[in-house]
Write a protein that holds these residues in place. Sequence first.
Motif, PDB file in Angstrom:
ATOM      1  N   ARG A   3       0.845  -1.204   0.000  1.00 34.07           N
ATOM      2  CA  ARG A   3       0.000   0.000   0.000  1.00 34.07           C
ATOM      3  C   ARG A   3       0.880   1.254   0.000  1.00 34.07           C
ATOM      4  O   ARG A   3       0.615   2.205  -0.738  1.00 34.07           O
ATOM      5  CB  ARG A   3      -0.930  -0.031   1.209  1.00 34.07           C
ATOM      6  CG  ARG A   3      -1.977   1.049   1.212  1.00 34.07           C
ATOM      7  CD  ARG A   3      -2.906   0.852   2.426  1.00 34.07           C
ATOM      8  NE  ARG A   3      -4.215   1.307   2.141  1.00 34.07           N
ATOM      9  CZ  ARG A   3      -5.154   0.653   1.473  1.00 34.07           C
ATOM     10  NH1 ARG A   3      -4.922  -0.535   1.015  1.00 34.07           N
ATOM     11  NH2 ARG A   3      -6.346   1.177   1.259  1.00 34.07           N
ATOM     12  N   ARG A   4       1.926   1.227   0.811  1.00 33.42           N
ATOM     13  CA  ARG A   4       2.845   2.372   0.865  1.00 33.42           C
ATOM     14  C   ARG A   4       3.543   2.553  -0.473  1.00 33.42           C
ATOM     15  O   ARG A   4       3.703   3.681  -0.949  1.00 33.42           O
ATOM     16  CB  ARG A   4       3.863   2.158   1.978  1.00 33.42           C
ATOM     17  CG  ARG A   4       4.772   3.335   2.153  1.00 33.42           C
ATOM     18  CD  ARG A   4       5.749   3.097   3.273  1.00 33.42           C
ATOM     19  NE  ARG A   4       6.368   4.354   3.610  1.00 33.42           N
ATOM     20  CZ  ARG A   4       6.874   4.631   4.761  1.00 33.42           C
ATOM     21  NH1 ARG A   4       6.851   3.745   5.725  1.00 33.42           N
ATOM     22  NH2 ARG A   4       7.419   5.796   4.989  1.00 33.42           N
ATOM     23  N   ALA A   5       3.956   1.452  -1.097  1.00 37.21           N
ATOM     24  CA  ALA A   5       4.596   1.527  -2.418  1.00 37.21           C
ATOM     25  C   ALA A   5       3.626   2.104  -3.452  1.00 37.21           C
ATOM     26  O   ALA A   5       4.029   2.918  -4.303  1.00 37.21           O
ATOM     27  CB  ALA A   5       5.086   0.152  -2.849  1.00 37.21           C
ATOM     28  N   LEU A   6       2.367   1.714  -3.372  1.00 36.75           N
ATOM     29  CA  LEU A   6       1.364   2.255  -4.292  1.00 36.75           C
ATOM     30  C   LEU A   6       1.169   3.756  -4.078  1.00 36.75           C
ATOM     31  O   LEU A   6       1.055   4.519  -5.039  1.00 36.75           O
ATOM     32  CB  LEU A   6       0.039   1.507  -4.133  1.00 36.75           C
ATOM     33  CG  LEU A   6       0.006   0.105  -4.736  1.00 36.75           C
ATOM     34  CD1 LEU A   6      -1.186  -0.683  -4.200  1.00 36.75           C
ATOM     35  CD2 LEU A   6      -0.023   0.181  -6.257  1.00 36.75           C
ATOM     36  N   LEU A   7       1.142   4.179  -2.818  1.00 33.14           N
ATOM     37  CA  LEU A   7       0.988   5.610  -2.534  1.00 33.14           C
ATOM     38  C   LEU A   7       2.212   6.397  -3.005  1.00 33.14           C
ATOM     39  O   LEU A   7       2.077   7.493  -3.556  1.00 33.14           O
ATOM     40  CB  LEU A   7       0.724   5.841  -1.048  1.00 33.14           C
ATOM     41  CG  LEU A   7      -0.627   5.346  -0.541  1.00 33.14           C
ATOM     42  CD1 LEU A   7      -0.733   5.537   0.961  1.00 33.14           C
ATOM     43  CD2 LEU A   7      -1.781   6.031  -1.266  1.00 33.14           C
TER      44      LEU A   7
END
Length: 179
Positions: A3-7
């Motif tokens: 999720r952090r990588a996507l953000l």
Amino acid sequence: MQRRALLDAARALLAEGGTEALTFPALAERTGLARSSVYEYFRSRAAVVEELCAVDFPVWAAEVEAAMRDAATPAAKIEAYVRTQLTLVGDGRHRAVVAISAGELDAGAREKIRAAHGGLVTMLVAALAGLGHAQPRLTAMLLQGVVDAAVRRIELGAAEEPGTVVEAAVAMALHGVTL
């Protein structure tokens, strides 16, 4: 971590190409995930922008609040309000906040962000009241319009250098159109 990588990927895409660049195929490519995996985390582009705003706006707002708190006079607080927001235009976190005005979010999400922004406006209203404005809330809203216009001018890559736009906006905030 995904999720952090996507953000992080979403911030980069927004910074590079605005809301049009934020697509699920682009997110998948940036993160090495399958496109279908992106949908497991977010149902739409608006959901990505909404989460970015939920994560990034408080950090951005805290910087504006800190600058205003550090300013000694009401006029200096107003200058800090304008200058700090415009300085943050180049920050990747800012792109998500700007995406709101592009209509990427539904009404409920926009209302959440407006409510969070209310703390900044309240500080501005207090500074304007300190200068003796008869209608500090209205003046604060109009002043935010000047900031919004300056943001768009900087983001569009106007003929003027960003620093020139910042100085003009600060001058307008502090002195109106008369110098």
